[in-house]
Design a protein around this motif. Structure first.
Motif, mmCIF file in Angstrom:
data_model
loop_
_atom_site.group_PDB
_atom_site.id
_atom_site.type_symbol
_atom_site.label_atom_id
_atom_site.label_comp_id
_atom_site.label_asym_id
_atom_site.label_seq_id
_atom_site.Cartn_x
_atom_site.Cartn_y
_atom_site.Cartn_z
ATOM 1 N N ASP A 29 0.818 -1.217 0.000
ATOM 2 C CA ASP A 29 0.000 0.000 0.000
ATOM 3 C C ASP A 29 0.847 1.260 0.000
ATOM 4 O OD1 ASP A 29 -2.243 -1.585 0.061
ATOM 5 O OD2 ASP A 29 -2.598 -1.364 2.223
ATOM 6 N N VAL A 30 1.990 1.222 0.681
ATOM 7 C CA VAL A 30 2.820 2.421 0.822
ATOM 8 C C VAL A 30 3.902 2.520 -0.253
ATOM 9 C CG1 VAL A 30 4.409 3.657 2.349
ATOM 10 C CG2 VAL A 30 2.408 2.495 3.302
ATOM 11 N N LEU A 31 4.585 1.416 -0.521
ATOM 12 C CA LEU A 31 5.738 1.435 -1.419
ATOM 13 C C LEU A 31 5.486 0.750 -2.761
ATOM 14 C CD1 LEU A 31 8.596 0.519 1.119
ATOM 15 C CD2 LEU A 31 7.801 2.796 0.444
ATOM 16 N N GLY A 32 4.569 -0.203 -2.777
ATOM 17 C CA GLY A 32 4.356 -1.030 -3.957
ATOM 18 C C GLY A 32 4.602 -2.489 -3.632
ATOM 19 N N PRO A 33 4.355 -3.379 -4.570
ATOM 20 C CA PRO A 33 4.556 -4.815 -4.330
ATOM 21 C C PRO A 33 5.997 -5.128 -3.943
ATOM 22 C CG PRO A 33 3.335 -4.456 -6.357
ATOM 23 C CD PRO A 33 3.832 -3.108 -5.926
ATOM 24 N N VAL A 34 6.150 -6.118 -3.090
ATOM 25 C CA VAL A 34 7.480 -6.490 -2.602
ATOM 26 C C VAL A 34 8.250 -7.219 -3.702
ATOM 27 C CG1 VAL A 34 8.753 -7.888 -0.920
ATOM 28 C CG2 VAL A 34 6.687 -6.641 -0.218
ATOM 29 N N ASP A 35 9.411 -6.664 -4.066
ATOM 30 C CA ASP A 35 10.314 -7.317 -5.021
ATOM 31 C C ASP A 35 11.333 -8.194 -4.306
ATOM 32 O OD1 ASP A 35 9.426 -5.923 -7.500
ATOM 33 O OD2 ASP A 35 10.188 -4.151 -6.438
ATOM 34 N N ILE A 36 11.760 -7.731 -3.135
ATOM 35 C CA ILE A 36 12.820 -8.400 -2.385
ATOM 36 C C ILE A 36 12.335 -8.617 -0.950
ATOM 37 C CG2 ILE A 36 15.162 -8.186 -1.462
ATOM 38 C CD1 ILE A 36 15.681 -6.230 -3.881
ATOM 39 N N LEU A 37 12.328 -9.857 -0.520
ATOM 40 C CA LEU A 37 12.009 -10.170 0.868
ATOM 41 C C LEU A 37 13.273 -10.652 1.566
ATOM 42 C CD1 LEU A 37 10.185 -10.878 3.336
ATOM 43 C CD2 LEU A 37 9.850 -13.137 2.263
ATOM 44 N N VAL A 38 13.607 -10.012 2.661
ATOM 45 C CA VAL A 38 14.668 -10.496 3.538
ATOM 46 C C VAL A 38 13.987 -10.968 4.814
ATOM 47 C CG1 VAL A 38 16.803 -9.982 4.755
ATOM 48 C CG2 VAL A 38 16.328 -8.880 2.556
ATOM 49 N N ALA A 39 13.888 -12.281 4.959
ATOM 50 C CA ALA A 39 13.196 -12.876 6.103
ATOM 51 C C ALA A 39 14.203 -13.134 7.216
ATOM 52 C CB ALA A 39 12.499 -14.171 5.681
ATOM 53 N N ASN A 40 14.069 -12.363 8.273
ATOM 54 C CA ASN A 40 15.034 -12.398 9.361
ATOM 55 C C ASN A 40 14.272 -12.287 10.671
ATOM 56 O OD1 ASN A 40 17.664 -11.910 10.783
ATOM 57 N ND2 ASN A 40 16.785 -9.874 11.050
ATOM 58 N N ALA A 41 14.741 -12.977 11.684
ATOM 59 C CA ALA A 41 14.134 -12.880 13.014
ATOM 60 C C ALA A 41 15.195 -13.169 14.055
ATOM 61 C CB ALA A 41 12.969 -13.859 13.168
ATOM 62 N N GLY A 42 15.002 -12.642 15.242
ATOM 63 C CA GLY A 42 15.943 -12.903 16.326
ATOM 64 C C GLY A 42 16.044 -14.384 16.630
ATOM 65 N N GLY A 43 17.204 -14.799 17.056
ATOM 66 C CA GLY A 43 17.439 -16.212 17.318
ATOM 67 C C GLY A 43 16.621 -16.727 18.488
ATOM 68 N N PRO A 44 16.347 -18.019 18.497
ATOM 69 C CA PRO A 44 15.594 -18.607 19.611
ATOM 70 C C PRO A 44 16.445 -18.679 20.871
ATOM 71 C CG PRO A 44 16.345 -20.331 18.132
ATOM 72 C CD PRO A 44 16.730 -19.025 17.492
ATOM 73 N N ARG A 45 15.798 -19.024 21.952
ATOM 74 C CA ARG A 45 16.482 -19.108 23.237
ATOM 75 C C ARG A 45 17.644 -20.097 23.171
ATOM 76 N NH1 ARG A 45 13.938 -21.891 28.706
ATOM 77 N NH2 ARG A 45 15.925 -22.107 29.785
ATOM 78 N N PRO A 46 18.820 -19.719 23.666
ATOM 79 C CA PRO A 46 19.927 -20.668 23.720
ATOM 80 C C PRO A 46 19.691 -21.704 24.803
ATOM 81 C CG PRO A 46 20.579 -18.604 24.740
ATOM 82 C CD PRO A 46 19.222 -18.382 24.147
ATOM 83 N N GLY A 47 20.378 -22.839 24.697
ATOM 84 C CA GLY A 47 20.283 -23.875 25.715
ATOM 85 C C GLY A 47 20.449 -25.252 25.112
#
Length: 253
Positions: free
Chosen positions: A80-98
């Motif tokens: 809606d703001v920028l246009g359709p996504v051309d590039i997706l960088v899928a990133n998330a913080g790592g899970p709990r260590p252990g």
């Protein structure tokens, strides 16, 4: 080298700090309009200020990829703001260590939602438009544990490996339609998470001394690899899980 992605729309999740922000900066530097999403409103606001220095359009969406509804909402708001996504960088913080016996079933559920299903949902949300246009780039950021198990990171070893399998599978299915899917596996990079795992500056320096190049990596060194994989210059790179670890891993393939 002109990466050929100026004017493309990039969505980076986990983009308020660390590797996500580094990837967003590298993409903005190459001329992309960038949407970043993250859970922390203050960090997200700070990230927007930093990204605006590159003179491109920047948008931010407050979202948690553990929320099953978040992926589609973030993609729709980006469109809606920028246009359709051309590039997706899928990133998330790592899970709990252990170790395995130190993490409970609730920890496993949270890791699956954030580090596996969160990325899968994002892929589902961007793929239809990428395929219809005949061009798209999906880059996941996981970790060296996708290639070589790391003691004390049971959840990460499992989740990162699963994402690498999804990447390899999807790359074979959509590569012929102009959508390339790759995975980046950072080793020891100087982020907040590595500092937490190391404990103090002396331990961090010692960690870097064990890497063949003699130091831990910088976030921008991962960000630039992400930008390359998202580019026209990487048009024959598909289904790869690429180590960015200073040569630390001992695996051959």
């Amino acid at each position: 080298m002109d990466l050929g992605i100026s004017g493309k729309v990039a969505l980076v999740t986990g983009g308020s700090a660390g590797l996500g922000l580094a990837a967003a900066k590298s993409l903005a530097r190459e001329g992309c309009d960038v949407c970043v999403s993250a859970r922390d409103p203050e960090k997200l606001a700070d990230a927007v200020v930093e990204l605006q220095e590159f003179g491109k359009v920047v948008h931010a969406v407050l979202a948690d990829v553990e929320d099953p509804a978040a992926a589609r909402r973030v993609v729709e708001e980006t469109r809606d703001v920028l246009g359709p996504v051309d590039i997706l960088v899928a990133n998330a913080g790592g899970p709990r260590p252990g170790r395995f016996d130190e993490v409970g079933l609730d920890d496993w559920d949270a890791a699956v939602q954030r580090n596996l299903l969160g990325m899968v949902r994002l892929m589902h949300a961007v793929l239809p438009e990428m395929r219809s246009r005949g061009w798209g780039r999906i880059v996941t950021i996981t970790g060296r544990s996708a290639r070589e198990v790391i003691d004390g990171l049971a959840l990460s070893n499992a989740m990162r490996t699963a994402v690498a399998g999804v990447v390899r599978t999807l790359a074979r299915e959509v590569g012929g339609e102009g959508v390339l899917v790759n995975n980046v596996m950072p080793g020891p990079i100087e982020t907040e998470r590595l500092r937490q795992l190391a404990g103090d500056e002396a331990a961090l320096r010692e960690r870097g001394a064990g890497v063949p190049v003699g130091r831990v990596g910088r976030p921008e060194e991962v960000g630039d690899v992400v930008a390359f994989l998202a580019s026209e210059r990487a048009s024959y790179v598909n289904g790869v899980s690429l180590l960015v670890d200073g040569g630390e891993a001992r695996v051959i393939a």
